[in-house]
Design an enzyme around this catalytic site. Structure first.
Site, PDB file in Angstrom:
ATOM      1  N   GLY A  24       0.828  -1.194   0.000  1.00 51.66           N
ATOM      2  CA  GLY A  24       0.000   0.000   0.000  1.00 51.66           C
ATOM      3  C   GLY A  24       0.859   1.239   0.000  1.00 51.66           C
ATOM      4  O   GLY A  24       2.090   1.171  -0.136  1.00 51.66           O
ATOM      5  N   MET A  26       1.704   3.154   2.368  1.00 49.80           N
ATOM      6  CA  MET A  26       2.624   3.324   3.495  1.00 49.80           C
ATOM      7  C   MET A  26       3.587   2.167   3.675  1.00 49.80           C
ATOM      8  O   MET A  26       4.547   2.285   4.425  1.00 49.80           O
ATOM      9  CB  MET A  26       1.832   3.536   4.790  1.00 49.80           C
ATOM     10  CG  MET A  26       1.148   4.882   4.866  1.00 49.80           C
ATOM     11  SD  MET A  26       0.539   5.264   6.522  1.00 49.80           S
ATOM     12  CE  MET A  26       2.079   5.486   7.423  1.00 49.80           C
ATOM     13  N   ASP A 148     -10.323   7.269   5.293  1.00 46.27           N
ATOM     14  CA  ASP A 148     -10.092   6.474   4.080  1.00 46.27           C
ATOM     15  C   ASP A 148     -11.011   5.253   4.060  1.00 46.27           C
ATOM     16  O   ASP A 148     -10.578   4.129   3.782  1.00 46.27           O
ATOM     17  CB  ASP A 148      -8.633   6.039   3.993  1.00 46.27           C
ATOM     18  CG  ASP A 148      -8.222   5.636   2.576  1.00 46.27           C
ATOM     19  OD1 ASP A 148      -8.917   6.026   1.616  1.00 46.27           O
ATOM     20  OD2 ASP A 148      -7.216   4.923   2.423  1.00 46.27           O
TER      21      ASP A 148
END
Length: 505
Positions: A24, A26, A148
């Site tokens: 992802g 991060m 999110d």
């Protein structure tokens, strides 16, 4: 073809990385084996090396802290168990490994019925509600905005007691609202699910998550998006979220007006026009669920089983062979003389039997002699293996008497009781009066449904010999919360059974 050098690495002398399962914005997530806990499967999330700066380290650590705290409050938040930095100074945290599917995959592959939608949406809301209510962070109460919410951040797993269990994931860009804290005006999120105010980079509150939830609900019900931009650019999405009305549901979906109204209210452009809290949405979902269940019941002329684990329901029958021994029992001197319930194994000449011992007012015992009995077993394997053993005695005039007790499946005693319940398939209920504890006043027998017997044996076998991580109080608190949610459904079912001419009461 490049080889992943992380595979088979051992982190913190404990976690062996087995497989890359996700990437992802991060970082990366690996499936790993916990060498200390008998190779139990966990997930390890690393911060991306491209984001190795002090600000991102703090954000990553904050994400781990948020999930760890929220998971203690709600079963619908993915749990975090550990945090650290590896030999390359890359931060990581350890979380529960989820075996299931993302809501994104489910939406793409299946049509979600309204009943299933209400069940899944209720659980998503419960997770969000816990986040919005907040945690204590650095000594200060801090509400949390996810920022999110989207299908790929919702995971659905199979739980042997609850059925489909929802977990809210990825608090990587979540915002803790702290008084006096620094505010941000930067945009972060997923364009298709962002609220208008999020597109503007404004400071957000819980109503921004509610807008994202509205898009998610629309997509779950229709397999389509409520708003589509002219292009995929930021500017086009900005215009769509600010100006384009949500498309009406297609008529073939037969959407109840109340449900459609809820979705479109969540999608209001202005925050003040949306539901002001997740609690408001939960109340509407609860009413819609009751309406749907009532409608299904009328059409089928049968009692609908709850989506939670089934349970045995019994008409009163006295124990025939061992009641004489039970009636000679006296209240244990090491137990307080108050309204409590506890499990006890009775080793008699006829065999070994599981029982629960109950202390009530004498008059209440008399009422319960003509009650319907209901039993149900809820199991939670993590963070600590625990079973809620619930018995309910329902009297038409005096209502339900809840008799919950807990079996710690980390102990040999708890495992033995669970195994015995599965093998015997029934248990005795011994009643003692508060004012006369010297002798058992009444005995009843409760049968256990066959599939629940099988589950009890599976849970007992699965828990034996495995070291488990986590405090028993956490699992007990989660099970208590689930019981409170189940109580209205259980009472509604018992009322229906009591009113049935076939009920033997």
């Amino acid at each position: 073809m490049s080889v992943d050098r992380n595979l088979n690495r051992i982190i913190a002398k404990r976690y062996r990385l087995v497989q890359l399962i996700g990437t992802g914005a991060m970082g990366q997530v690996y499936r790993a084996e916990d060498k200390i806990l008998g190779n139990a499967t966990v997930a390890v999330k690393f911060l991306s090396q491209t984001l190795l700066n002090e600000k991102m380290r703090e954000r990553f650590e904050r994400e781990a802290t948020i999930c760890a705290n929220l998971a203690e409050k709600s079963i619908h938040i993915v749990g975090v168990r550990d945090y650290g930095v590896d030999e390359h100074q890359i931060p990581y945290y350890i979380m529960e490994f989820l075996q299931g599917r993302s809501l994104s995959d489910i939406i793409q592959e299946e049509n979600i019925s309204q009943a299933r939608f209400l069940s899944l949406c209720r659980q998503i809301c419960l997770g969000l509600e816990s986040a919005h209510k907040g945690i204590v962070f650095k000594g200060q109460h801090s509400p949390i905005i996810h920022r999110d919410i989207k299908p790929s951040n919702i995971y659905v797993i199979h739980d042997p007691t609850i059925g489909e269990l929802v977990k809210v994931l990825d608090f990587g860009i979540a915002k803790l609202i702290q008084s006096g804290g620094s505010q941000t005006s930067s945009f972060m999120g997923t364009l298709a699910y962002c609220s208008p105010e999020q597109m503007e980079g404004k400071e957000l509150d819980n109503r921004s998550d509610i807008y994202s939830l509205g898009i998610l609900m629309y997509e779950m019900l229709s397999n389509e998006m409520p708003i589509l931009p002219e292009t995929s650019s930021f500017a086009a999405w900005y215009k769509a979220h600010h100006e384009f009305p949500a498309r009406p549901f297609d008529s073939h979906l037969n959407m109840p007006k109340e449900l459609a109204d809820l979705v479109f209210k969540c999608l209001a452009k202005k925050p003040e026009a949306r539901p002001q809290s997740i609690s408001e949405i939960l109340a509407i979902i609860q009413q819609l669920s009751q309406d749907l269940e009532h409608s299904s019941h009328q059409s089928a002329q049968t009692i609908s089983k709850p989506s939670n684990p089934s349970a045995g329901i019994n008409s009163p029958t006295l124990i025939s062979r061992v009641d004489e021994f039970y009636l000679q029992a006296s209240w244990p001197p090491d137990k307080p003389q108050q309204k409590i319930v506890f499990p006890k194994i009775m080793d008699l000449a006829e065999g070994v039997y599981p029982t629960i011992w109950v202390m009530l007012e004498h008059q209440d015992i008399i009422y319960r002699m003509s009650s319907i009995r209901y039993n149900q077993f809820l199991y939670l394997g993590s963070p600590h293996p625990m079973v809620l053993w619930l018995t309910v005695l329902y009297h038409q005039q005096h209502g339900p008497r809840w008799l919950p007790c807990y079996l710690d499946f980390k102990t040999e005693t708890g495992q033995n009781v669970g195994r015995l319940l599965g093998e015997v398939g029934s248990y005795g209920i011994l009643f003692f009066a508060l004012t006369e504890p010297q002798q058992c006043k009444h005995v009843m027998k409760a049968s256990i449904a066959p599939h629940q017997r099988k589950l009890l044996q599976e849970w007992s076998e699965g828990a034996s010999g495995i070291k488990h991580y986590g405090k028993p109080q956490i699992s007990k608190r989660i099970l208590k919360q689930e019981l409170e949610k189940l109580k209205p459904k259980i009472v509604e079912k018992l009322v229906k059974i009591k009113a049935s001419p076939e009920s033997n009461v």
